[in-house]
Design a protein around this motif. Structure first.
Motif, PDB file in Angstrom:
ATOM      1  N   TYR A  34      -7.801   6.384   1.096  1.00 25.96           N
ATOM      2  CA  TYR A  34      -7.279   5.051   0.807  1.00 25.96           C
ATOM      3  C   TYR A  34      -8.333   4.283   0.006  1.00 25.96           C
ATOM      4  O   TYR A  34      -9.505   4.257   0.368  1.00 25.96           O
ATOM      5  CB  TYR A  34      -6.947   4.329   2.114  1.00 25.96           C
ATOM      6  CG  TYR A  34      -6.713   2.857   1.936  1.00 25.96           C
ATOM      7  CD1 TYR A  34      -5.622   2.389   1.216  1.00 25.96           C
ATOM      8  CD2 TYR A  34      -7.606   1.927   2.468  1.00 25.96           C
ATOM      9  CE1 TYR A  34      -5.421   1.031   1.027  1.00 25.96           C
ATOM     10  CE2 TYR A  34      -7.415   0.574   2.290  1.00 25.96           C
ATOM     11  CZ  TYR A  34      -6.318   0.134   1.568  1.00 25.96           C
ATOM     12  OH  TYR A  34      -6.142  -1.199   1.373  1.00 25.96           O
ATOM     13  N   GLU A  52      -3.438  -4.302  -6.960  1.00 21.74           N
ATOM     14  CA  GLU A  52      -4.404  -5.307  -7.449  1.00 21.74           C
ATOM     15  C   GLU A  52      -3.986  -6.742  -7.130  1.00 21.74           C
ATOM     16  O   GLU A  52      -4.831  -7.615  -6.984  1.00 21.74           O
ATOM     17  CB  GLU A  52      -4.576  -5.172  -8.976  1.00 21.74           C
ATOM     18  CG  GLU A  52      -5.017  -3.784  -9.429  1.00 21.74           C
ATOM     19  CD  GLU A  52      -6.531  -3.649  -9.520  1.00 21.74           C
ATOM     20  OE1 GLU A  52      -7.247  -4.632  -9.286  1.00 21.74           O
ATOM     21  OE2 GLU A  52      -6.989  -2.530  -9.839  1.00 21.74           O
ATOM     22  N   GLU A 101     -10.926  -7.177   4.699  1.00 22.75           N
ATOM     23  CA  GLU A 101     -11.366  -5.793   4.874  1.00 22.75           C
ATOM     24  C   GLU A 101     -10.967  -5.247   6.247  1.00 22.75           C
ATOM     25  O   GLU A 101     -10.588  -4.085   6.382  1.00 22.75           O
ATOM     26  CB  GLU A 101     -12.884  -5.724   4.692  1.00 22.75           C
ATOM     27  CG  GLU A 101     -13.455  -4.326   4.678  1.00 22.75           C
ATOM     28  CD  GLU A 101     -12.793  -3.368   3.688  1.00 22.75           C
ATOM     29  OE1 GLU A 101     -12.307  -3.826   2.642  1.00 22.75           O
ATOM     30  OE2 GLU A 101     -12.749  -2.163   3.995  1.00 22.75           O
ATOM     31  N   SER A 156      -7.525  -4.058   5.969  1.00 24.61           N
ATOM     32  CA  SER A 156      -7.461  -2.973   5.003  1.00 24.61           C
ATOM     33  C   SER A 156      -7.935  -1.664   5.603  1.00 24.61           C
ATOM     34  O   SER A 156      -7.422  -0.596   5.285  1.00 24.61           O
ATOM     35  CB  SER A 156      -8.350  -3.354   3.819  1.00 24.61           C
ATOM     36  OG  SER A 156      -7.974  -2.664   2.672  1.00 24.61           O
ATOM     37  N   ARG A 174      -9.502   0.700  -2.242  1.00 29.52           N
ATOM     38  CA  ARG A 174      -9.264  -0.708  -2.553  1.00 29.52           C
ATOM     39  C   ARG A 174     -10.434  -1.252  -3.342  1.00 29.52           C
ATOM     40  O   ARG A 174     -11.594  -0.887  -3.129  1.00 29.52           O
ATOM     41  CB  ARG A 174      -8.994  -1.570  -1.318  1.00 29.52           C
ATOM     42  CG  ARG A 174     -10.134  -1.712  -0.322  1.00 29.52           C
ATOM     43  CD  ARG A 174     -10.204  -0.503   0.530  1.00 29.52           C
ATOM     44  NE  ARG A 174     -10.899  -0.696   1.779  1.00 29.52           N
ATOM     45  CZ  ARG A 174     -11.323   0.331   2.529  1.00 29.52           C
ATOM     46  NH1 ARG A 174     -11.165   1.576   2.139  1.00 29.52           N
ATOM     47  NH2 ARG A 174     -11.926   0.105   3.680  1.00 29.52           N
ATOM     48  N   ARG A 175     -10.073  -2.158  -4.268  1.00 28.12           N
ATOM     49  CA  ARG A 175     -11.104  -2.806  -5.092  1.00 28.12           C
ATOM     50  C   ARG A 175     -11.820  -3.855  -4.274  1.00 28.12           C
ATOM     51  O   ARG A 175     -11.190  -4.635  -3.573  1.00 28.12           O
ATOM     52  CB  ARG A 175     -10.451  -3.466  -6.297  1.00 28.12           C
ATOM     53  CG  ARG A 175     -10.221  -2.555  -7.453  1.00 28.12           C
ATOM     54  CD  ARG A 175      -9.837  -3.372  -8.663  1.00 28.12           C
ATOM     55  NE  ARG A 175     -10.977  -4.158  -9.114  1.00 28.12           N
ATOM     56  CZ  ARG A 175     -11.784  -3.793 -10.097  1.00 28.12           C
ATOM     57  NH1 ARG A 175     -11.541  -2.699 -10.756  1.00 28.12           N
ATOM     58  NH2 ARG A 175     -12.803  -4.537 -10.449  1.00 28.12           N
ATOM     59  N   ARG A 176     -13.139  -3.844  -4.355  1.00 25.51           N
ATOM     60  CA  ARG A 176     -13.949  -4.861  -3.708  1.00 25.51           C
ATOM     61  C   ARG A 176     -14.921  -5.379  -4.754  1.00 25.51           C
ATOM     62  O   ARG A 176     -15.067  -4.784  -5.809  1.00 25.51           O
ATOM     63  CB  ARG A 176     -14.719  -4.259  -2.516  1.00 25.51           C
ATOM     64  CG  ARG A 176     -13.845  -3.961  -1.319  1.00 25.51           C
ATOM     65  CD  ARG A 176     -13.473  -5.250  -0.591  1.00 25.51           C
ATOM     66  NE  ARG A 176     -12.513  -5.025   0.485  1.00 25.51           N
ATOM     67  CZ  ARG A 176     -11.253  -5.470   0.455  1.00 25.51           C
ATOM     68  NH1 ARG A 176     -10.787  -6.121  -0.585  1.00 25.51           N
ATOM     69  NH2 ARG A 176     -10.453  -5.273   1.483  1.00 25.51           N
ATOM     70  N   HIS A 216      -3.504   3.112  -2.482  1.00 25.98           N
ATOM     71  CA  HIS A 216      -4.478   2.043  -2.725  1.00 25.98           C
ATOM     72  C   HIS A 216      -3.848   0.676  -2.520  1.00 25.98           C
ATOM     73  O   HIS A 216      -2.620   0.547  -2.445  1.00 25.98           O
ATOM     74  CB  HIS A 216      -5.072   2.156  -4.141  1.00 25.98           C
ATOM     75  CG  HIS A 216      -4.067   1.941  -5.238  1.00 25.98           C
ATOM     76  ND1 HIS A 216      -3.375   2.972  -5.827  1.00 25.98           N
ATOM     77  CD2 HIS A 216      -3.639   0.804  -5.854  1.00 25.98           C
ATOM     78  CE1 HIS A 216      -2.562   2.488  -6.759  1.00 25.98           C
ATOM     79  NE2 HIS A 216      -2.700   1.177  -6.791  1.00 25.98           N
ATOM     80  N   LEU A 217      -4.706  -0.303  -2.435  1.00 21.92           N
ATOM     81  CA  LEU A 217      -4.248  -1.684  -2.307  1.00 21.92           C
ATOM     82  C   LEU A 217      -3.892  -2.189  -3.697  1.00 21.92           C
ATOM     83  O   LEU A 217      -4.754  -2.223  -4.575  1.00 21.92           O
ATOM     84  CB  LEU A 217      -5.368  -2.537  -1.702  1.00 21.92           C
ATOM     85  CG  LEU A 217      -5.009  -3.976  -1.357  1.00 21.92           C
ATOM     86  CD1 LEU A 217      -4.030  -4.020  -0.198  1.00 21.92           C
ATOM     87  CD2 LEU A 217      -6.266  -4.761  -0.998  1.00 21.92           C
ATOM     88  N   VAL A 273       0.844  -1.203   0.000  1.00 23.29           N
ATOM     89  CA  VAL A 273       0.000   0.000   0.000  1.00 23.29           C
ATOM     90  C   VAL A 273       0.878   1.251   0.000  1.00 23.29           C
ATOM     91  O   VAL A 273       0.654   2.188  -0.770  1.00 23.29           O
ATOM     92  CB  VAL A 273      -0.962   0.001   1.214  1.00 23.29           C
ATOM     93  CG1 VAL A 273      -1.621   1.361   1.389  1.00 23.29           C
ATOM     94  CG2 VAL A 273      -2.019  -1.088   1.056  1.00 23.29           C
TER      95      VAL A 273
END
Ligand SMILES: [Mn+2]
Length: 325
Positions: A259, A232, A238, A241, A261-263, A229-230, A213
């Motif tokens: 921040y 990929e 979570e 995160s 992140r893809r969920r 961001h996290l 990150v």
């Protein structure tokens, strides 16, 4: 309506909640929000234990995240239910909207206890007070009104909720009143040093993810905004995160930290702010909600790049409103 004004009828409404709960003979379900934090778990477990002590048929529907699992005993929390029995009472805690409630349908006689200013005051009895540091602070008052004798078992989760939502008593929501309540709870035997230590435990995986990150860290608007961001290729639960925004927010000069992140459902963003800039305003522009210094949103159907674009737009608008741009 100012969504952040204190609830003027706080004590009247809370007293009514206490009366209702004392009178209930059927099952009382207790639930909280998805991705529960220390306040969600602490306030709901504290209330659960108080209602059990009152001899109530209380059921706490929750799935505590790993870092909070030291608080409850395994037999205290139960699996999600699809329907509530007829005549059931449901207490939802710390849930800014009905769609955030997890594990139970929002039905039956619904009591809504929360401190998020954006809460639409859903349910039959809603006590929403954004001037409170934590929902656990409200549960402290409610347990007092229920007239249950405090024990260490009740005080520990309630204290934990207050502790985590005030960032270990470091955030601006740490009022004299909050500290008085926390001090009282300590008096019931809460082990402060042990709890603060336990709450910081993270898996080795977490620290590896944190490295990933931090490698995405970027500054925008001359350093007023910091983002990360996290990556990929990294997967973290979570609950792990969630804490990363709390690390990057200390970048000197930054008034806003975001921040991403893809969920599954899209890109989730956590926002922190200071210096007259409202994370809540930014989150609301992105379709989310929360508090003035800490808020969040989920951007549906976008990729990371599009999410960054929308975040930068929303932050720019808020920085302009606050007079920084
Ligand atoms: Mn809370």
């Amino acid at each position: 309506m100012d969504g952040n004004a204190p609830e003027p009828q706080y004590w009247e409404k809370l007293r009514l909640v206490a009366e209702v709960l004392r009178a209930v003979e059927g099952p009382i379900y207790i639930a909280t929000h998805v991705d529960p934090d220390g306040d969600a778990i602490g306030s709901s477990l504290g209330l659960y234990r108080a209602l059990k002590a009152l001899g109530k048929d209380a059921r706490w529907v929750a799935d505590p995240p790993r870092f909070l699992r030291f608080l409850p005993k395994e037999e205290e929390y139960s699996d999600p239910v699809e329907r509530l029995p007829m005549g059931a009472t449901l207490v939802v805690l710390d849930s800014a909207e009905p769609s955030r409630v997890v594990g139970v349908p929002v039905e039956g006689f619904v009591i809504n206890l929360d401190h998020h200013g954006t809460n639409p005051r859903f349910g039959h009895l809603a006590v929403v007070d954004p001037s409170k540091a934590a929902t656990a602070e409200m549960v402290k008052d409610l347990i007092d009104l229920l007239g249950v004798a405090w024990t260490e078992e009740m005080a520990t989760p309630v204290f934990t909720g207050i502790l985590t939502d005030t960032g270990n008593f470091r955030f601006a929501n740490t009022t004299p009143e909050v500290l008085r309540k926390a001090a009282e709870l300590l008096g019931y035997g809460v082990k402060l040093a042990e709890i603060t230590d336990r709450l910081q435990y993270r898996t080795p995986h977490y620290f590896k993810a944190l490295g990933g990150v931090l490698s995405t860290l970027r500054f925008h608007f001359g350093g007023l905004l910091v983002t990360a961001h996290l990556p990929e290729d990294l997967e973290v639960p979570e609950e792990d995160s969630d804490g990363f925004v709390g690390v990057i927010r200390y970048a000197e000069g930054a008034l806003v930290a975001v921040y991403l992140r893809r969920r599954e459902e899209g890109v989730k963003v956590s926002i922190r702010s200071r210096g007259g800039v409202s994370a809540q305003n930014i989150a609301v522009r992105l379709g989310g909600g929360g508090h003035v210094p800490a808020a969040g949103a989920t951007l549906k159907g976008v990729d990371l790049e599009q999410a960054y674009e929308r975040v930068l737009e929303a932050v720019a608008e808020e920085l302009r409103r606050a007079g920084y741009l």
